[in-house]
Design an enzyme around this catalytic site. Structure first.
Site, PDB file in Angstrom:
ATOM      1  N   LYS A 248       0.824  -1.223   0.000  1.00 20.24           N
ATOM      2  CA  LYS A 248       0.000   0.000   0.000  1.00 20.24           C
ATOM      3  C   LYS A 248       0.854   1.267   0.000  1.00 20.24           C
ATOM      4  O   LYS A 248       0.465   2.276  -0.563  1.00 20.24           O
ATOM      5  CB  LYS A 248      -0.954   0.007   1.196  1.00 20.24           C
ATOM      6  CG  LYS A 248      -2.031  -1.069   1.105  1.00 20.24           C
ATOM      7  CD  LYS A 248      -2.990  -0.996   2.285  1.00 20.24           C
ATOM      8  CE  LYS A 248      -3.939  -2.179   2.293  1.00 20.24           C
ATOM      9  NZ  LYS A 248      -4.930  -2.110   3.363  1.00 20.24           N
TER      10      LYS A 248
ATOM     11  N   ASP B 142     -10.107   1.999   2.322  1.00 20.57           N
ATOM     12  CA  ASP B 142     -10.160   1.442   3.681  1.00 20.57           C
ATOM     13  C   ASP B 142     -10.780   2.464   4.625  1.00 20.57           C
ATOM     14  O   ASP B 142     -11.529   2.111   5.542  1.00 20.57           O
ATOM     15  CB  ASP B 142      -8.750   1.115   4.193  1.00 20.57           C
ATOM     16  CG  ASP B 142      -8.132  -0.086   3.491  1.00 20.57           C
ATOM     17  OD1 ASP B 142      -8.889  -0.961   3.050  1.00 20.57           O
ATOM     18  OD2 ASP B 142      -6.893  -0.131   3.387  1.00 20.57           O
TER      19      ASP B 142
END
Ligand code: ATR
Length: 281
Positions: free
Chosen positions: A71, A107
């Site tokens: 990420k 997220d």
């Protein structure tokens, strides 16, 4: 006959990826919407990231999800990032557009959305977050964006909590050592395990005395999607509990909407995720 949407390849980039529930619920969404693609597992060891970038820019892809440990790599590698991705310091969703890559962090949305369904009173609540890694940072950003009253980041390594607080630079954030949070637990409405402990073993991230120190109405939230020791102990003390499955699905639903520009069939995705998780025991 209505024409089918023209959508390119989409999949999950990470290492490992085989354990992921994303293919089960993303495929359910593509199938029910009549989008003729297969959500792929794009296993990508670190040495193959440059080749993966070339593929994403090459024209055949509409986008991708990104999971551990990449990420941060894609945060740096994309051409443009959303404001939320900037704050979270991580990209978990890529949208490909004529060779350019746009990075988003869904997220953050997924976490906030999982609590919205519970009608959570953010603006009057104190949340304690255990952990100060990438997952914790996403949660703190989501809570701040949801107008939380106050956030306490409690981490084993104080310098990491200090860095998180200084990066996000918001007067609502304070930090403490992980077990020091027990002293203020009675004021908390939300106790979140955002450490990486629950994924791999049954250790507790904190002294279990915290479960008898919080108010009975406190929600204990674990970002993993298994019944961890943290959730079991919280339940035994009569607390409400929540695991990370709804967050996972809501982040995926948001990604789906960004790739396809159509509403995600969230309930179908939730059902598929529960079935996939249960079938793995
Ligand atoms: P993620 O991307 O899942 O957040 P990470 O960035 O490696 O993973 O962060 C892991 C978090 O879990 C950190 O807050 C870590 O605490 P430290 O900063 O002190 O390492 C926390 N963590 C991992 N193992 C832990 C343990 N046994 N007890 C308490 N906290 C732990």
């Amino acid at each position: 006959m209505a024409s089918l949407p023209n959508i390119g390849r989409i999949g999950l980039i990470g290492d490992p990826v085989a354990h992921s529930l994303s293919p089960a619920f993303q495929q359910a969404a593509f199938d029910v919407c009549g989008i003729p693609i297969r959500y792929e597992l794009l296993h990508t060891p670190s040495g193959e990231l440059d080749e993966r970038m070339r593929q994403l820019r090459g024209g055949g892809f509409s986008g991708a999800n990104v999971t551990v440990p990449h990420k941060e790599f894609f945060f740096d590698a994309v051409d443009e990032r959303s404001a939320v991705a900037e704050r979270a310091g991580a990209v978990n969703t890529i949208i490909c557009d004529s060779g350019r890559l746009y990075g988003e962090n869904t997220d953050v949305f997924g976490f906030a959305e999982s609590l919205r369904a519970k009608d959570f009173p953010f603006d009057t609540s104190l949340a304690i977050i255990l952990g100060a890694g990438g997952a914790a940072r996403g949660v703190v950003v989501a809570l701040l964006e949801s107008d939380i009253k106050r956030v306490i980041v409690a981490n084993r390594t104080p310098s990491r909590a200090e860095r998180l607080a200084s990066d996000l630079d918001d007067p609502r954030i304070s930090i403490c050592g992980i077990n020091e949070s027990v002293a203020i637990a009675s004021e908390a409405c939300l106790l979140i395990n955002a450490t990486s402990i629950g994924w791999n073993d049954d250790q507790l991230p904190i002294d279990p005395i915290i479960f008898s120190s919080v108010d009975a109405s406190t929600l204990a939230y674990d970002l993993t999607y298994r019944k961890t020791n943290f959730l079991q102990q919280a339940e035994q003390h009569g607390l409400q509990t929540m695991d990370g499955l709804a967050m996972l699905v809501h982040q995926g639903a948001r990604s789906f909407e960004l790739w396809t520009a159509q509403p995600a069939p969230v309930q179908i995705m939730l059902d598929a995720a529960v079935t996939a998780r249960d079938s793995r025991g």
